[in-house]
Design a protein around this motif. Structure first.
Motif, PDB file in Angstrom:
ATOM      1  N   THR A  43     -21.751  95.521  -0.468  1.00 17.92           N
ATOM      2  CA  THR A  43     -20.795  95.597  -1.577  1.00 17.92           C
ATOM      3  C   THR A  43     -19.363  95.393  -1.100  1.00 17.92           C
ATOM      4  OG1 THR A  43     -20.682  98.003  -1.356  1.00 17.92           O
ATOM      5  CG2 THR A  43     -22.279  97.107  -2.933  1.00 17.92           C
ATOM      6  N   GLN A  44     -19.172  95.269   0.210  1.00 19.82           N
ATOM      7  CA  GLN A  44     -17.835  95.034   0.747  1.00 19.82           C
ATOM      8  C   GLN A  44     -17.606  93.536   0.877  1.00 19.82           C
ATOM      9  OE1 GLN A  44     -16.568  97.253   4.226  1.00 19.82           O
ATOM     10  NE2 GLN A  44     -15.252  95.557   4.890  1.00 19.82           N
ATOM     11  N   TRP A  45     -16.484  93.102   0.364  1.00 21.14           N
ATOM     12  CA  TRP A  45     -16.126  91.690   0.384  1.00 21.14           C
ATOM     13  C   TRP A  45     -14.810  91.500   1.132  1.00 21.14           C
ATOM     14  CZ3 TRP A  45     -18.625  87.465  -2.083  1.00 21.14           C
ATOM     15  CH2 TRP A  45     -19.758  87.799  -2.824  1.00 21.14           C
ATOM     16  N   ASP A  46     -14.762  90.460   1.940  1.00 19.21           N
ATOM     17  CA  ASP A  46     -13.518  90.021   2.556  1.00 19.21           C
ATOM     18  C   ASP A  46     -12.970  88.875   1.713  1.00 19.21           C
ATOM     19  OD1 ASP A  46     -13.748  91.755   4.844  1.00 19.21           O
ATOM     20  OD2 ASP A  46     -15.285  90.385   5.600  1.00 19.21           O
ATOM     21  N   VAL A  47     -11.687  88.942   1.387  1.00 16.30           N
ATOM     22  CA  VAL A  47     -11.066  87.936   0.519  1.00 16.30           C
ATOM     23  C   VAL A  47      -9.857  87.355   1.232  1.00 16.30           C
ATOM     24  CG1 VAL A  47      -9.919  87.510  -1.680  1.00 16.30           C
ATOM     25  CG2 VAL A  47     -11.876  89.067  -1.580  1.00 16.30           C
ATOM     26  N   LEU A  48      -9.796  86.042   1.284  1.00 17.42           N
ATOM     27  CA  LEU A  48      -8.682  85.316   1.873  1.00 17.42           C
ATOM     28  C   LEU A  48      -7.988  84.525   0.774  1.00 17.42           C
ATOM     29  CD1 LEU A  48      -7.088  84.343   4.364  1.00 17.42           C
ATOM     30  CD2 LEU A  48      -8.798  82.516   4.627  1.00 17.42           C
ATOM     31  N   GLY A  49      -6.680  84.775   0.594  1.00 18.00           N
ATOM     32  CA  GLY A  49      -5.926  84.071  -0.425  1.00 18.00           C
ATOM     33  C   GLY A  49      -4.730  84.888  -0.844  1.00 18.00           C
ATOM     34  N   PRO A  50      -4.018  84.431  -1.859  1.00 16.75           N
ATOM     35  CA  PRO A  50      -4.279  83.248  -2.691  1.00 16.75           C
ATOM     36  C   PRO A  50      -3.615  81.998  -2.124  1.00 16.75           C
ATOM     37  CG  PRO A  50      -2.448  84.482  -3.608  1.00 16.75           C
ATOM     38  CD  PRO A  50      -2.885  85.243  -2.386  1.00 16.75           C
ATOM     39  N   PHE A  51      -4.236  80.838  -2.450  1.00 18.15           N
ATOM     40  CA  PHE A  51      -3.687  79.542  -2.064  1.00 18.15           C
ATOM     41  C   PHE A  51      -3.444  78.730  -3.331  1.00 18.15           C
ATOM     42  CE2 PHE A  51      -6.382  80.997   1.410  1.00 18.15           C
ATOM     43  CZ  PHE A  51      -5.520  80.890   2.491  1.00 18.15           C
ATOM     44  N   PRO A  52      -2.286  78.075  -3.432  1.00 22.67           N
ATOM     45  CA  PRO A  52      -2.001  77.312  -4.660  1.00 22.67           C
ATOM     46  C   PRO A  52      -2.869  76.065  -4.757  1.00 22.67           C
ATOM     47  CG  PRO A  52      -0.297  76.925  -3.015  1.00 22.67           C
ATOM     48  CD  PRO A  52      -1.195  77.995  -2.447  1.00 22.67           C
ATOM     49  N   ILE A  53      -3.411  75.838  -5.936  1.00 24.91           N
ATOM     50  CA  ILE A  53      -4.118  74.595  -6.254  1.00 24.91           C
ATOM     51  C   ILE A  53      -3.847  74.270  -7.717  1.00 24.91           C
ATOM     52  CG2 ILE A  53      -5.982  74.911  -4.570  1.00 24.91           C
ATOM     53  CD1 ILE A  53      -7.796  75.724  -6.925  1.00 24.91           C
ATOM     54  N   SER A  54      -4.127  73.051  -8.088  1.00 25.96           N
ATOM     55  CA  SER A  54      -4.053  72.696  -9.503  1.00 25.96           C
ATOM     56  C   SER A  54      -5.428  72.881 -10.136  1.00 25.96           C
ATOM     57  CB  SER A  54      -3.573  71.253  -9.671  1.00 25.96           C
ATOM     58  OG  SER A  54      -4.490  70.350  -9.071  1.00 25.96           O
ATOM     59  N   ALA A  55      -5.466  72.844 -11.456  1.00 24.50           N
ATOM     60  CA  ALA A  55      -6.723  73.038 -12.174  1.00 24.50           C
ATOM     61  C   ALA A  55      -7.752  71.997 -11.751  1.00 24.50           C
ATOM     62  CB  ALA A  55      -6.483  72.958 -13.681  1.00 24.50           C
ATOM     63  N   ARG A  56      -8.945  72.439 -11.445  1.00 22.19           N
ATOM     64  CA  ARG A  56     -10.106  71.610 -11.104  1.00 22.19           C
ATOM     65  C   ARG A  56      -9.978  70.949  -9.725  1.00 22.19           C
ATOM     66  NH1 ARG A  56     -12.152  71.277 -16.569  1.00 22.19           N
ATOM     67  NH2 ARG A  56     -11.601  73.344 -17.287  1.00 22.19           N
ATOM     68  N   GLU A  57      -8.933  71.284  -8.950  1.00 20.92           N
ATOM     69  CA  GLU A  57      -8.759  70.638  -7.650  1.00 20.92           C
ATOM     70  C   GLU A  57      -9.813  71.073  -6.648  1.00 20.92           C
ATOM     71  OE1 GLU A  57      -5.005  69.381  -4.783  1.00 20.92           O
ATOM     72  OE2 GLU A  57      -4.861  71.212  -5.976  1.00 20.92           O
ATOM     73  N   GLN A  58     -10.493  72.199  -6.930  1.00 18.47           N
ATOM     74  CA  GLN A  58     -11.499  72.705  -5.994  1.00 18.47           C
ATOM     75  C   GLN A  58     -12.687  71.765  -5.842  1.00 18.47           C
ATOM     76  OE1 GLN A  58     -10.655  74.068  -8.931  1.00 18.47           O
ATOM     77  NE2 GLN A  58     -12.319  75.207  -9.898  1.00 18.47           N
ATOM     78  N   HIS A  59     -12.822  70.782  -6.725  1.00 19.33           N
ATOM     79  CA  HIS A  59     -13.915  69.827  -6.584  1.00 19.33           C
ATOM     80  C   HIS A  59     -13.662  68.817  -5.468  1.00 19.33           C
ATOM     81  CE1 HIS A  59     -16.394  70.967 -10.095  1.00 19.33           C
ATOM     82  NE2 HIS A  59     -15.239  71.424 -10.551  1.00 19.33           N
ATOM     83  N   PHE A  60     -12.420  68.687  -5.033  1.00 20.03           N
ATOM     84  CA  PHE A  60     -12.093  67.792  -3.922  1.00 20.03           C
ATOM     85  C   PHE A  60     -11.861  68.563  -2.623  1.00 20.03           C
ATOM     86  CE2 PHE A  60     -11.101  65.202  -7.607  1.00 20.03           C
ATOM     87  CZ  PHE A  60     -11.549  63.942  -7.240  1.00 20.03           C
ATOM     88  N   LEU A  61     -11.180  69.695  -2.690  1.00 23.07           N
ATOM     89  CA  LEU A  61     -10.973  70.519  -1.501  1.00 23.07           C
ATOM     90  C   LEU A  61     -12.289  71.122  -1.041  1.00 23.07           C
ATOM     91  CD1 LEU A  61      -7.776  72.482  -2.553  1.00 23.07           C
ATOM     92  CD2 LEU A  61      -7.935  71.012  -0.528  1.00 23.07           C
ATOM     93  N   SER A  62     -12.369  71.491   0.238  1.00 19.88           N
ATOM     94  CA  SER A  62     -13.530  72.257   0.692  1.00 19.88           C
ATOM     95  C   SER A  62     -13.549  73.594  -0.028  1.00 19.88           C
ATOM     96  CB  SER A  62     -13.446  72.492   2.201  1.00 19.88           C
ATOM     97  OG  SER A  62     -14.383  73.467   2.601  1.00 19.88           O
ATOM     98  N   PRO A  63     -14.708  74.032  -0.523  1.00 21.99           N
ATOM     99  CA  PRO A  63     -14.773  75.342  -1.183  1.00 21.99           C
ATOM    100  C   PRO A  63     -14.359  76.494  -0.265  1.00 21.99           C
ATOM    101  CG  PRO A  63     -16.718  74.045  -1.695  1.00 21.99           C
ATOM    102  CD  PRO A  63     -15.987  73.310  -0.614  1.00 21.99           C
ATOM    103  N   SER A  64     -14.465  76.300   1.055  1.00 19.44           N
ATOM    104  CA  SER A  64     -14.073  77.361   1.986  1.00 19.44           C
ATOM    105  C   SER A  64     -12.651  77.174   2.500  1.00 19.44           C
ATOM    106  CB  SER A  64     -15.031  77.395   3.188  1.00 19.44           C
ATOM    107  OG  SER A  64     -14.945  76.194   3.941  1.00 19.44           O
ATOM    108  N   TYR A  65     -11.906  76.200   1.949  1.00 18.09           N
ATOM    109  CA  TYR A  65     -10.537  75.962   2.404  1.00 18.09           C
ATOM    110  C   TYR A  65      -9.743  77.261   2.378  1.00 18.09           C
ATOM    111  CZ  TYR A  65      -5.628  74.686   2.109  1.00 18.09           C
ATOM    112  OH  TYR A  65      -4.266  74.623   2.316  1.00 18.09           O
TER     113      TYR A  65
END
Length: 873
Positions: free
Chosen positions: A10-32
């Motif tokens: 139940t423990q999560w490590d979270v890295l962020g936030p990083f700026p992106i535009s809407a829907r840009e995650q389809h081009f960037l690596s999901p683990s960027y």
């Protein structure tokens, strides 16, 4: 027997936030910005650059999920208020990498009958997720993370998502890292200031369970599609039965009971869910509360058979008055060979004279039409039906493309259905009737879309709380790719989004009656969107010498929010509706001048009888500028190769770009080197438009993979799952050798998706095609240029070998990571993701987004190179 066990942290490590535009995650690596191309070692104290944070640095932070799997992620240390003051909503768009671990523990005693389980994963409000084995348990250094689509919209009734985890040991516990791309989108989560938060908060739900392989094939009742029955008769023609193949390949061969017939045989790949289409052929009335079917399947491995017996609960209505108490009746029809539901709200009274026009009501994003509130919020009419399509799903495709097909398909289905029973004759709708379209929020935007793409089909429109287009709803200010992209590529990507931009097509509604409605304090869609749309139409009406007050009006409700109960059911709306519905016999007013604007001819209709059929240069807008006198119609064209004129235009002569032609009625006209000429019959015209055109397949999609390629098979299953989840679009998976054996497999009537550079069927098609693309196992050639880098991928549309109105979508790459990049563009295909007819994606896209593109564009109208609208590095 002792069972396998699963432990999910139940423990999560979270890295962020990083700026992106809407829907840009389809081009960037999901683990960027985390690199998973090599064995992962967690570095809890490392920092990465982010312009959202003071000092420009962010690192890992810990969050805890509830036992039920809900995880809330926020970043209160970020000065969101300051960012919003400078950049507006765009500042809230951001990307996070989420990471947790899970452990699969085998039984202490293993024997030959012990079977390794599958994982059933459901992740809501995330873009992608991947299971990466911890390296102490897994030594394959060439491992390529497989990114699965999350249920980013939180769609109800999702199909089960089954995964066979790589490297699972049968004698010792196996630990995995679960990586998640958690992307905050304003359209999904809304303005935080409109809720109880001052900063954006990602709200994720994660469910992971073990799926034992006890049953090889089973039912998925959440996906069943059933129509209501009226007076004992099915109010629809289609049933759908959700079936999941847990293990092995199965084919549905028959369905028995109640005068039913299997629409077509269906094959299910391992871990695939499909909705089996069943045609209703009712001979006698049926009044039982449940309907039990018997479905027979046969295994492709050993020819063994399995039987499933779904029981469907039936809702009965004794008559139209009974329906009135609920307000709506659920109907069904077949859309692309899949059972599709819609709601139909009958008029208060039957028609004793000519049938009145129907109303199409388009719901907002995320609205489930099975919730009675939507039907109850619409103004029921004395003599007009209201049709509430679902748009494929509650989010669909923003009422564009495949969702528009569902809207028109639902209307056509009801018109046909009401002619099947003599006792329903007084309630029928004319098949030539124009329609009134109304909608709220995303449905308001969809109202503008349908009215401006099919103007001759629309009698009047009521768009409420509508936005203009996605780029102005949430600006792309924080696009990472914009810092790296070649300007030529920028123009091509913008061209691929142009078909969705409603403001570009408002010339088509200058003579349509429109009432725009918007709350003055809308917290979701800013009121200026409707003001701007109305102002643009008035400008275009002035240019066409049309009285600005005749056709468009605007109501801004002071102090009203995004949604209020009478937004579509107010006295003003009813007054407008009554006038439009009573005046349906009035032909569309001919302006002194008109301009028809089209981007995708196959997704556009006529305007005052003129239809653009083919573009001269695909990727650019086409326009017909028409002026009319008593005896002459003068036409000036822009980027038009073929257009048609129906028989409603009765004049002696046409002047087209300075050439005078006597035209017979209902003519097709085409540009030639010598000028314009009248055609003796309609020509063959290729489908044009972005890659999303594949979603408009007329039948089930056929995904063709190499016979021995586990990675391609995985991508095919993920694509099929995503198509079903997001669009209820059916897909069948076959091998390249089966596709080449035409006597063994019927390739159907839908579009094809070909995966892999070593695909024998794909190579066969390319060898006999235009020749502009050549594919080899470790390289590909586009327009004579060779691309051999191992990280490169190519996605492109190609003509179908036997049908000019169908398409093939190719996904090819020089390596496994490249093929993953290609697949992520389609998991799922979403509005706002720029997808021209071909894209070359480099490894740099993982960190540069669209800046990592090495080429892209549109083919010519003859499937050759398009110098004006194509670019390669």
């Amino acid at each position: 027997m002792e069972a396998w066990k699963l432990k999910v942290s139940t423990q999560w490590d979270v890295l962020g936030p990083f700026p992106i535009s809407a829907r840009e995650q389809h081009f960037l690596s999901p683990s960027y910005p985390v690199d998973l191309s090599s064995p992962y070692q967690h570095e809890p104290n490392r920092t990465w650059f982010s312009s959202l944070a003071d000092g420009g640095k962010v690192g890992w932070k810990s969050f805890n999920a509830t036992q039920s799997g809900r995880l809330l992620v926020s970043h209160p240390h970020i000065r969101w208020k300051s960012l919003r003051a400078a950049e507006g909503w765009a500042a809230f768009q951001h990307h996070n990498v989420l990471r947790t671990t899970l452990e699969i523990i085998p039984p202490t005693k293993i024997n030959q009958e012990t079977r390794i389980p599958l994982l059933a994963l459901s992740l809501q409000h995330v873009s992608f997720f991947a299971l990466v084995p911890v390296q102490s348990n897994f030594t394959d250094t060439s491992f390529t993370p497989e990114w699965h689509p999350g249920n980013i919209y939180g769609l109800p009734r999702p199909p089960k998502h089954l995964i066979e985890p790589a490297g699972l040991a049968s004698t010792t516990p196996t630990t995995y890292n679960l990586f998640v791309s958690g992307d905050y989108e304003i359209r999904l989560f809304g303005d935080p200031e409109a809720g109880s938060h001052q900063e954006p908060e990602l709200d994720v739900n994660v469910s992971i369970t073990l799926e034992p392989r006890q049953e090889q094939v089973t039912l998925d009742p959440a996906l069943h599609v059933v129509c209501d029955f009226l007076e004992g008769w099915a109010f629809g023609t289609a049933l759908g039965i959700g079936v999941l193949a847990v293990e092995g390949t199965w084919e549905v061969i028959k369905a028995l009971q109640f005068s039913l017939a299997l629409l077509q045989r269906q094959r299910l790949a391992p871990s695939q869910t499909r909705v089996v289409p069943i045609t209703i052929k009712q001979l006698t009335a049926f009044h039982e509360p449940t309907l039990q079917l018997c479905i027979t399947l046969v295994s492709s491995q050993d020819s063994s058979q399995a039987t499933l017996t779904p029981r469907l609960d039936i809702r009965h209505w004794s008559g139209w008055e009974d329906v009135a108490r609920y307000h709506a009746i659920q109907a069904t029809y077949f859309l692309a060979d899949t059972a599709a539901p819609y709601l139909a709200i009958p008029p208060l009274l039957p028609n004793h004279g000519p049938a009145k026009p129907p109303i199409l009501a388009l719901h907002g994003a995320g609205v489930d039409i099975s919730d009675p509130f939507w039907a109850m919020s619409l103004p029921r009419q004395p003599h007009s039906w209201i049709i509430c399509p679902i748009g494929r799903t509650s989010w669909g495709f923003d009422w564009h493309g495949p969702s528009a097909s569902d809207a028109w398909g639902s209307l056509a289905a009801l018109i046909r259905l009401l002619t099947t029973k003599d006792q329903w004759a007084e309630w029928k709708i004319s098949d030539s009737s124009r329609v009134v379209i109304m909608g709220h929020s995303n449905g308001g935007q969809g109202t503008w879309y349908l009215a401006s793409r099919y103007p001759d089909r629309v009698l009047a429109a009521i768009p409420a709380a509508a936005y203009i287009k996605s780029q102005q709803y949430v600006p792309l200010s924080f696009s990472r790719g914009s810092h790296f992209i070649d300007p030529a590529s920028t123009a091509i990507l913008a061209a691929s989004l142009a078909p969705d931009d409603n403001d570009l097509f408002l010339s088509n509604v200058v003579s349509t009656s429109i009432l725009a409605v918007h709350g003055g304090e809308d917290e979701n869609v800013p009121t200026w969107h409707s003001r701007e749309l109305v102002g643009l139409v008035k400008t275009l009406q002035s240019d066409a010498n049309i009285s600005m007050s005749s056709y468009i009006s605007f109501i801004e409700e002071p102090g009203a929010p995004h949604w209020y109960p009478n937004v579509l059911n107010s006295p003003n709306v009813q007054t407008f509706l009554s006038a439009a519905l009573e005046d349906e016999s009035r032909p569309p007013a001919w302006a002194n001048q008109l301009t028809l604007t089209v981007a995708i001819p196959s997704e556009s209709g006529s305007f005052h009888g003129f239809t653009i059929r083919e573009l001269e240069i695909p990727g650019r807008l086409a326009r017909l500028h028409v002026s009319r006198s008593e005896s002459l119609v003068t036409i000036r064209t822009t980027n038009v190769h073929t257009f048609s004129i129906d028989n409603s235009i009765q004049v002696d002569e046409f002047s087209i770009d300075g050439t005078t032609l006597p035209l017979p009625s209902a003519s097709w006209v085409q540009r030639t080197e010598a000028g314009w000429r009248v055609l003796s019959h309609p020509p063959l015209i290729r489908p044009m438009g972005p890659i999303s055109r594949i979603l408009c397949s007329s039948s089930r999609l056929l995904i063709i993979i190499p016979s021995v390629d586990q990675h391609a098979q995985s991508i095919a299953r993920r694509l099929a799952h995503s198509m079903l989840l997001n669009f209820r679009l059916d897909a069948e998976i076959i091998t390249d050798m089966e596709a080449l054996d035409k006597g063994k497999v019927y390739l159907g009537t839908g579009d094809l998706i070909v995966i892999g550079s070593n695909n024998k069927f794909g190579n066969h098609i390319l060898h006999s095609g235009p020749g502009i693309v050549k594919i080899y196992p470790k390289e590909f050639i586009v327009h004579g240029k060779t691309f051999a880098e191992s990280s490169l991928a190519l996605v492109f549309l190609h003509p179908h070998p036997s049908s000019p109105d169908r398409l093939i979508l190719f996904l090819c790459a020089n390596g496994g990571n490249g093929l993953e990049r290609a697949a992520r563009l389609l998991l799922p295909i979403r509005t706002g993701v720029p997808l021209p007819e071909f894209l070359i994606i480099g490894g740099e896209a993982d960190t540069w987004g669209v800046g990592g593109l090495r080429g892209g564009g549109f083919w010519s109208r003859t499937w050759s190179w398009n110098e004006a609208m194509a670019w390669i590095d």
